[in-house]
Write a protein that holds these residues in place. Structure first.
Motif, PDB file in Angstrom:
ATOM      1  N   TRP A   1      35.907  43.344  37.400  1.00 20.62           N
ATOM      2  CA  TRP A   1      34.527  42.883  37.427  1.00 20.62           C
ATOM      3  C   TRP A   1      33.719  43.672  38.447  1.00 20.62           C
ATOM      4  O   TRP A   1      32.629  44.168  38.146  1.00 20.62           O
ATOM      5  N   GLY A   2      34.237  43.819  39.654  1.00 19.27           N
ATOM      6  CA  GLY A   2      33.471  44.435  40.724  1.00 19.27           C
ATOM      7  C   GLY A   2      33.014  45.842  40.418  1.00 19.27           C
ATOM      8  O   GLY A   2      31.863  46.214  40.687  1.00 19.27           O
ATOM      9  N   SER A   3      33.893  46.662  39.845  1.00 19.43           N
ATOM     10  CA  SER A   3      33.557  48.061  39.589  1.00 19.43           C
ATOM     11  C   SER A   3      32.540  48.222  38.470  1.00 19.43           C
ATOM     12  O   SER A   3      31.886  49.263  38.365  1.00 19.43           O
ATOM     13  N   SER A   4      32.383  47.194  37.640  1.00 20.55           N
ATOM     14  CA  SER A   4      31.434  47.271  36.527  1.00 20.55           C
ATOM     15  C   SER A   4      30.230  46.363  36.725  1.00 20.55           C
ATOM     16  O   SER A   4      29.122  46.701  36.311  1.00 20.55           O
ATOM     17  N   GLY A   5      30.439  45.213  37.371  1.00 20.85           N
ATOM     18  CA  GLY A   5      29.378  44.230  37.487  1.00 20.85           C
ATOM     19  C   GLY A   5      28.626  44.251  38.789  1.00 20.85           C
ATOM     20  O   GLY A   5      27.493  43.760  38.872  1.00 20.85           O
ATOM     21  N   GLU A   6      29.222  44.815  39.833  1.00 17.75           N
ATOM     22  CA  GLU A   6      28.569  44.846  41.137  1.00 17.75           C
ATOM     23  C   GLU A   6      28.256  46.268  41.582  1.00 17.75           C
ATOM     24  O   GLU A   6      27.840  46.479  42.720  1.00 17.75           O
ATOM     25  N   SER A   7      28.449  47.209  40.701  1.00 21.19           N
ATOM     26  CA  SER A   7      28.155  48.608  40.994  1.00 21.19           C
ATOM     27  C   SER A   7      26.665  48.877  40.800  1.00 21.19           C
ATOM     28  O   SER A   7      25.974  48.144  40.084  1.00 21.19           O
TER      29      SER A   7
ATOM     30  N   LEU B   1      29.773  35.827  33.170  1.00 20.84           N
ATOM     31  CA  LEU B   1      30.566  36.893  33.783  1.00 20.84           C
ATOM     32  C   LEU B   1      30.520  36.916  35.307  1.00 20.84           C
ATOM     33  O   LEU B   1      31.523  37.234  35.947  1.00 20.84           O
ATOM     34  N   VAL B   2      29.370  36.642  35.902  1.00 20.89           N
ATOM     35  CA  VAL B   2      29.330  36.679  37.373  1.00 20.89           C
ATOM     36  C   VAL B   2      30.276  35.616  37.926  1.00 20.89           C
ATOM     37  O   VAL B   2      30.438  34.548  37.329  1.00 20.89           O
ATOM     38  N   PRO B   3      30.926  35.883  39.033  1.00 23.99           N
ATOM     39  CA  PRO B   3      31.856  34.889  39.577  1.00 23.99           C
ATOM     40  C   PRO B   3      31.204  33.564  39.943  1.00 23.99           C
ATOM     41  O   PRO B   3      31.827  32.505  39.842  1.00 23.99           O
ATOM     42  N   GLN B   4      29.948  33.608  40.382  1.00 22.91           N
ATOM     43  CA  GLN B   4      29.277  32.365  40.761  1.00 22.91           C
ATOM     44  C   GLN B   4      27.862  32.396  40.192  1.00 22.91           C
ATOM     45  O   GLN B   4      27.034  33.216  40.576  1.00 22.91           O
TER      46      GLN B   4
END
Length: 394
Positions: free
Chosen positions: A338-344, A292-295
């Protein structure tokens, strides 16, 4: 003093209003017009025959909004009556989808975003064409039929049949999750320890020596798959999964192509990795950090059930990383999902309680078992918000 409007299209008068008294409190006149270019003539008369006028140019816009893709597009976890299941999850439940074969719901995130666009202006309208279908892959879905779901043609062909020669203004889709084995990953991890290291229990990953090898191999094929989709969006010729050809979909001059990233379903409300039923924290951490993470870190160090570690190659990238790379095709990935769920700071995964944006296990068997590990109403709303933001709304 009185006024009226004359409306012209292609030098032909198409509407004319009646003369009305002119005053500062009542100087509006509403009309409904088909999409196109118009000239408006405002006439004001003083007395019987003394008429002054002013010309105005106007464009009436109807956005053609097309949705394709898999269950994260179709709204699998958000049927119209889902609140009944949320209120009584132990009672028999028959989900009401707008299309039962594809588990397609008008409460899906793309449909909510289309409605937000419709409501954003009384000067434009939106026509929504949704051909998304739960279980879709690139070849069995977008570019080929899902016969097991009653779909006799590809989503590209279905859209073409519905819209004809109209040009698409907005195209959004989620695709790739099933291509890399979403269901196969879940079933294997639920039944096995050291999930990435063991043979998968079901296709498509069961063709490989272990889950990690399968996920990486299939992830590495996504770029070519996305390119094949892009080739079907240029107005030329589209090559389908079986090698046959059909006309490509037409895009408007400023069309927006919005591939959806996948949300993070792996974290608890405090941001830590989930532990859920038989799925371990190591399983969830592995899924997040290699899919799931972009990198992803390469190699990724996986901690086994006994506490030992194994270095796993992630050289083929990640699912969301491949989606973000479609910017090279001129697409605009919806990175905010992704950002609002994975990087929050707070997590919104299956174990996040009231903060969860995704269901855990809905049923072991039954009509709503397919809603498991899919965005719930809060998750669909959050995804819709990110699509709307990508469209310049909110």
């Amino acid at each position: 003093r009185e006024y009226r409007w004359r409306i012209y299209r292609d030098d032909r008068q198409v509407q004319k209003s009646k003369w009305r008294g002119l005053n500062s409190r009542d100087c509006k006149h509403g009309v409904r017009l088909p999409e196109g270019e118009y000239r408006f003539k405002l006439e004001v008369r003083f007395g019987g025959t003394d008429v002054d006028f002013q010309w105005l140019d106007a464009t009436v816009k109807d956005y053609l909004f097309v949705v394709m893709g898999d269950s994260y597009s179709s709204g699998e976890g958000n049927p119209r009556n889902v609140e009944a299941w949320i209120a009584n999850p132990n009672q028999p439940f028959d989900p009401y989808y707008d299309d039962d074969n594809c588990n397609r719901s008008t409460r899906a995130a793309p449909a909510q975003a289309a409605l937000a666009l419709e409501k954003s202006s009384d000067k434009t309208s939106v026509t929504l064409i949704d051909v998304s279908c739960s279980g879709a892959t690139i070849d069995s879905g977008i570019l080929g039929p899902q016969r097991w779901a009653g779909q006799g043609s590809s989503q590209v062909q279905q859209a073409q049949q519905l819209i004809g020669n109209r040009s698409i203004d907005i195209l959004t889709f989620s695709i790739g999750g099933n291509d890399v084995g979403f269901t196969s990953i879940l079933s294997t991890c639920a039944l096995s320890v050291n999930c990435p290291l063991v043979p998968a229990t079901s296709p498509p990953l069961s063709r490989f020596d272990n889950v990690q090898q399968g996920v990486q191999t299939l992830t590495g094929r996504l770029a070519k798959g996305y390119q094949r989709i892009a080739d079907c969006l240029d107005g030329g010729t589209c090559t389908l999964a079986d090698g046959s050809q059909t006309g490509a979909l037409q895009l408007s001059r400023n069309a927006q192509i919005l591939p959806m990233t996948y949300p993070d379903i792996t974290r608890a409300a405090d941001g830590a990795s989930c532990s859920y039923l038989t799925l371990s924290r190591s399983d969830f951490s592995w899924a997040r950090d290699t899919i799931l993470v972009p990198q992803a870190p390469n190699p990724y160090r996986f901690t086994t059930f006994t506490g030992s570690t194994r270095d796993l190659s992630t050289s083929r990238g990640t699912l969301n990383g491949q989606i973000l790379a479609t910017s090279s095709l001129g697409w605009s990935p919806v990175v905010g999902i992704w950002g609002s769920s994975g990087e929050s700071k707070r997590g919104h995964g299956v174990c996040a309680g009231n903060d969860a944006w995704v269901f855990g296990l809905t049923e072991i068997t039954g009509p709503f078992s397919s809603g498991s590990f899919h965005p719930n109403p809060a998750g669909q709303a959050a995804m819709a918000n990110q699509i709307a933001r990508a469209l310049g709304l909110r």
